[in-house]
Scaffold this motif. Structure first.
Motif, mmCIF file in Angstrom:
data_model
loop_
_atom_site.group_PDB
_atom_site.id
_atom_site.type_symbol
_atom_site.label_atom_id
_atom_site.label_comp_id
_atom_site.label_asym_id
_atom_site.label_seq_id
_atom_site.Cartn_x
_atom_site.Cartn_y
_atom_site.Cartn_z
ATOM 1 N N LEU A 29 -31.750 85.757 6.581
ATOM 2 C CA LEU A 29 -31.041 86.413 7.677
ATOM 3 C C LEU A 29 -30.949 85.483 8.885
ATOM 4 O O LEU A 29 -31.907 84.778 9.200
ATOM 5 N N ASP A 30 -29.808 85.513 9.545
ATOM 6 C CA ASP A 30 -29.559 84.654 10.702
ATOM 7 C C ASP A 30 -29.834 85.435 11.985
ATOM 8 O O ASP A 30 -28.959 86.080 12.552
ATOM 9 N N HIS A 31 -31.091 85.401 12.434
ATOM 10 C CA HIS A 31 -31.485 86.007 13.705
ATOM 11 C C HIS A 31 -31.065 87.481 13.812
ATOM 12 O O HIS A 31 -30.485 87.913 14.820
ATOM 13 N N VAL A 32 -31.336 88.253 12.783
ATOM 14 C CA VAL A 32 -31.114 89.697 12.835
ATOM 15 C C VAL A 32 -32.371 90.342 13.416
ATOM 16 O O VAL A 32 -33.479 90.109 12.958
ATOM 17 N N PHE A 33 -32.170 91.171 14.437
ATOM 18 C CA PHE A 33 -33.282 91.731 15.220
ATOM 19 C C PHE A 33 -33.419 93.221 14.924
ATOM 20 O O PHE A 33 -32.420 93.943 14.801
#
Length: 358
Positions: A87-91
């Motif tokens: 995941l690319d910087h999923v918060f």
């Protein structure tokens, strides 16, 4: 800049208020619920949403209240790993935490709770409070949710339909369980389709969990809290031990049952001096994980055009032109993801990420 009324103190309305604060624009928020009415659920926010959120909330505060997720792991309901994706910087953050962060920059005098607002029948573009008095505002920004009463009143021929999915969301505070899992987005799927269980680690001791149901297969209607707990334990009896452990150790006081609705076709985003943002403008199926990000982008775009344009309708028109094409992509993606969810696992497309990207 003229005075603005914001209807709704959820994520959309509070985001809008924060952007208006940045530009010192006068506004007041009207919210029909009590201040303490915060159901226990939360959000996934992709990288782009975090960029917008960081414009109005200090990033260090965000990191204290949620966590970045490393990867998405898809499991069968018995715990077999089916797919993994970075995941690319999923918060991940709880709704309660995000609401508190968005409220901290807003003076209490600028929010009226337990105040229902409706359009005035006799005067176009005006709103009135529950006591019948008019709201003193030149512009109304409506953020009262996917089943917006004001939107229905202005666009009487709209067609709203229930989506073939219900969602149950809850939060558990349990350090032992939290220690046993990584900062990943974990999602368990029943082989026959139409039933999932998702797990998001929010902090060292807090986990958000949710379940998605095909509401034609599973009757999850009007339940008391205790009935809902019993139903969940029965449905997930033979699932992976992590799932059953979370369900058994959860409290259910703030559990949220979400019946999902969508518009068959989008309305215009504005009429007269009234403009819609977030779910009030464009309800999104939750599979997209784009609700918060879309609300933030709506708020930023609308504020920009209100600042730059002297004529209100021109600002509204440019806001709609900027946001509507992307929203329509998310609506299409959400319907595609919903159709996949309803299929048996062996008929689903491989490696699908449950987040919509434009």
């Amino acid at each position: 800049m003229n005075k603005i009324a914001v209807v709704g103190a959820g994520i959309s309305g509070l985001s809008m208020a924060n952007y208006l604060e940045k530009h010192t624009i006068d506004y007041h928020i009207y919210e029909r619920r009590r201040k303490e009415d915060l159901a226990g659920h939360g959000f996934l926010i992709p990288h782009e949403g975090m960029d917008y959120l960081s414009q109005i909330i200090d990033r260090s505060q965000l990191l204290e209240n949620g966590s970045f997720l490393k990867k998405y792991i898809q499991y069968s309901h018995t715990g077999k790993i089916l797919a993994e994706k970075e995941l690319d910087h999923v918060f991940a953050i709880s709704r309660h935490s995000l609401i508190n962060l968005l409220t901290q920059n807003i003076s209490p005098e600028k929010i009226s709770y337990e105040e229902t607002v409706t359009p005035c029948d006799k005067e176009k573009g005006r709103l009135k409070k529950s006591d019948g008095t008019y709201i003193d505002a030149d512009i109304a920004i409506i953020s009262d949710g996917s089943k917006s009463r004001i939107r229905r009143d202005l666009f009487k021929d709209e067609k709203m339909r229930q989506v073939r999915e219900n969602e149950v969301v809850n939060i558990i505070h349990n350090k032992e369980i939290a220690d046993s899992i990584e900062n990943d987005f974990m999602k368990f799927h029943h082989e026959e389709g139409g039933l999932t269980f998702g797990i998001l680690k929010l902090s060292h001791d807090t986990i958000l969990w949710y379940s998605q149901f095909d509401n034609e297969k599973y009757n999850i209607g009007e339940y008391t809290t205790e009935d809902l707990r019993s139903y969940m334990l029965e449905i997930f009896t033979e699932w992976d031990p992590l799932v059953t452990s979370i369900l058994n150790k959860s409290t259910y006081e703030n559990i949220h049952l979400w019946c999902v609705y969508e518009l068959e076709n989008l309305n215009p985003f504005y009429k007269d001096n009234i403009v819609f943002i977030g779910d009030a403008a464009h309800p999104l199926i939750p599979f997209t994980s784009q609700g918060v990000t879309s609300a933030l982008k709506d708020s930023a775009a609308l504020t920009k055009h209100l600042v730059n344009e002297k004529i209100t309708t021109e600002a509204f028109s440019k806001y709609e032109a900027e946001r509507k094409p992307e929203v329509e992509i998310h609506i299409h993606n959400g319907r595609t993801l919903l159709n996949q969810f309803l299929l048996p696992l062996n008929q689903q497309s491989p490696n699908i990420l449950p987040i919509s990207y434009k």
